[in-house]
Enzyme design. Structure first.
Site, short mmCIF file in Angstrom:
data_model
loop_
_atom_site.label_atom_id
_atom_site.label_comp_id
_atom_site.label_asym_id
_atom_site.label_seq_id
_atom_site.Cartn_x
_atom_site.Cartn_y
_atom_site.Cartn_z
N GLY A 70 0.80 -1.21 0.00
CA GLY A 70 0.00 0.00 0.00
C GLY A 70 0.84 1.27 0.00
O GLY A 70 0.52 2.24 -0.69
N ASN A 151 -7.63 4.42 8.76
CA ASN A 151 -7.10 3.20 9.38
C ASN A 151 -7.14 3.19 10.89
O ASN A 151 -7.13 2.13 11.50
CB ASN A 151 -5.67 2.94 8.90
N GLN A 179 -7.76 0.35 3.61
CA GLN A 179 -8.63 -0.21 4.67
C GLN A 179 -10.03 -0.55 4.15
O GLN A 179 -10.87 -1.03 4.90
CB GLN A 179 -8.76 0.78 5.83
N SER A 199 -3.73 -2.78 -0.54
CA SER A 199 -2.64 -3.59 0.02
C SER A 199 -3.15 -4.97 0.41
O SER A 199 -4.14 -5.09 1.14
CB SER A 199 -2.06 -2.89 1.25
N GLY A 200 -2.48 -6.02 -0.07
CA GLY A 200 -2.93 -7.38 0.16
C GLY A 200 -3.08 -7.78 1.62
O GLY A 200 -4.06 -8.42 2.00
N THR A 237 11.48 -8.16 -11.27
CA THR A 237 10.72 -9.40 -11.47
C THR A 237 9.53 -9.44 -10.52
O THR A 237 9.67 -9.14 -9.34
CB THR A 237 11.65 -10.62 -11.23
N CYS A 324 2.20 1.97 13.20
CA CYS A 324 3.41 2.76 12.99
C CYS A 324 3.65 3.72 14.14
O CYS A 324 4.79 4.05 14.46
CB CYS A 324 3.31 3.54 11.69
C1 LIG Z 1 -1.61 -0.33 6.02
C2 LIG Z 1 -1.93 0.92 5.30
C3 LIG Z 1 -1.08 1.45 4.32
C4 LIG Z 1 0.25 0.83 4.02
O1 LIG Z 1 0.15 -0.40 3.39
P1 LIG Z 1 1.42 -1.40 3.40
O2 LIG Z 1 1.04 -2.48 2.49
O3 LIG Z 1 1.58 -1.84 4.82
O4 LIG Z 1 2.57 -0.58 2.90
C5 LIG Z 1 -1.47 2.58 3.67
N1 LIG Z 1 -2.64 3.18 3.93
C6 LIG Z 1 -3.49 2.72 4.86
C7 LIG Z 1 -4.78 3.42 5.10
C8 LIG Z 1 -3.17 1.57 5.58
O5 LIG Z 1 -4.01 1.12 6.51
#
Ligand SMILES: *Cc1c(COP(=O)(O)O)cnc(C)c1O
Length: 395
Positions: A70, A151, A179, A199-200, A237, A324
């Site tokens: 993400g 988030n 989110q 983000s996965g 890759t 974080c």
């Molecule tokens: C977790 C998060 C990200 C970052 O994603 P990552 O895959 O951990 O780098 C960015 N934005 C929001 C709102 C998130 O909750």
């Protein structure tokens, strides 16, 4: 009982995603750029994952660019919007004060490169007002970036409305939907955004893989120079096992979305109703405009860190905001953006649920949190000052 209630930080990997990943690791070790059969089989898997992801989001396969998560997608989106603007002499960007640090810090970097950034207020309910966006737009505005779901507090943002008014002025729109994807319906055409990050690992895929949706006709800026992967917009890759797992996880969550949203919303409502009975507590963010699983509370007179440690010892994994900031003693920038005073913002608790959580787990949380809050207050000098009237209660 040990309850994992920190799904906004990361989610457990879905069995179907793990299965898809393992099959890829064991059998499909090819490099999608190789011309031989092994490589071309890997290329087929990559193409299928891209098409599956696109279908879940209402996008075209050509509009999905895989990234390393993400944060990378956010950085790529903002740089893209800024550079496209700069080409037309536009150097003003708009975002909100409570975005994820991937957006806020990327914006700071763009400020150093000569862009001007407006950070919009999110009001006490944690919701951005479209009229505030409209008022901030200037002739010079290149890009507006507003997250779809916050988030830390889980509030939903009126991104479709914002996109509409921005497009009337020819301004590009990005949304950080990290989110949201896998938790609420996300359709890029309905939202009408130009770019969207996901983000996965926030929807039961592994960490380190994500995607940027970038509308046809817009070319994402290159963050990583290298080979011609990702339509020439990201060298390196491909992380095929991660990508295949992410597509499997998104398909799975999308298929079950309506049912899971109802289930998780019911758990969340029970959680809110139970936590609200704790005296001098407050739910952060709008009661109604929120995603199914996330709840954020402040408890006066206690400190977030000690609360988390005791909850962990009693079998509840939670967070005091974002993963974080929970390592630092600074209060959350999100809670400060809601206008909460520092002393209140320090005592916050985020509980984030998915359909993996059960009602018995919510009961466990509701048994443990009041007990831990009472204990911490009983040994807190701040609480004593509040109770003896030396300091006024703020909640
Ligand atoms: C977790 C998060 C990200 C970052 O994603 P990552 O895959 O951990 O780098 C960015 N934005 C929001 C709102 C998130 O909750």
């Amino acid at each position: 009982m040990y309850v994992y209630a920190d799904n906004a930080a990361t989610t457990p990997v879905h069995a179907k995603a793990a299965e898809a990943m393992l099959a890829c690791l064991k059998e499909e070790y090819g490099n999608p750029s190789s011309l031989h059969t092994v490589g071309q089989r890997a290329k087929e898997l990559l193409d299928r994952a891209r098409a599956d992801m696109a279908a879940c989001l209402g996008a075209e396969a050509r509009e999905i660019y895989f990234t390393g998560g993400g944060s990378e997608a956010d950085n790529q989106a903002l740089l893209t919007g800024a550079m496209l603007g700069a080409k037309k002499g536009k150097k003003h960007l708009i975002t909100t004060a409570f975005e994820h640090h991937a957006v806020l810090h990327a914006m700071k970097r763009l400020e150093k490169l000569g862009f001007t950034v407006t950070y919009l207020d999110v009001h006490e309910d944690g919701v951005v007002r479209p009229e505030d966006v409209a008022a901030a737009l200037t002739e010079d505005t290149a890009l507006v970036s507003v997250m779809l779901v916050n988030n830390e507090i889980g509030t939903l943002q009126p991104v479709a409305e914002i996109a509409k008014l921005c497009h009337e002025k020819g301004v590009l729109v990005h949304t950080d939907a990290v989110q949201a994807v896998g938790h609420i319906p996300v359709d890029v055409k309905a939202l009408d955004v130009d770019m969207l990050s996901l983000s996965g690992h926030k929807f039961h895929a592994p960490k380190g893989v994500g995607a940027l949706y970038c509308r046809k006709g817009l070319r994402p800026e290159i963050l990583i120079e290298g080979g011609a992967q990702e339509f020439g917009r990201r060298g390196g890759t491909e992380n095929l096992p991660g990508i295949v797992a992410m597509a499997a996880a998104l398909k799975e969550t999308t298929e079950n979305l309506a049912r899971e949203m109802d289930q998780v919303t019911a758990l969340r409502e029970k959680l809110i109703a139970g936590l609200e009975t704790i005296p001098h507590s407050r739910l952060n963010g709008s009661r109604t405009l929120r995603c199914p699983g996330t709840v954020n509370f402040c408890f006066e007179g206690i400190e977030g860190e000690s609360l988390l440690l005791l909850l962990d010892a009693k079998g509840v994994a939670a967070s005091s905001g974002s993963a974080c900031t929970s390592g630092s003693l600074d209060p959350s920038h999100v809670l400060l953006a809601l206008g909460l005073p520092h002393e209140i913002a320090h005592g916050s608790l985020r509980l984030s649920l998915t359909a993996d959580n059960t009602e018995a787990e919510v009961d466990h949380i509701l048994a443990v949190v009041p007990e831990v809050v009472s204990y911490l207050r009983s040994i807190s000098p701040v609480w004593e000052a509040l109770e003896t009237g030396k300091q006024p209660h703020l909640i």
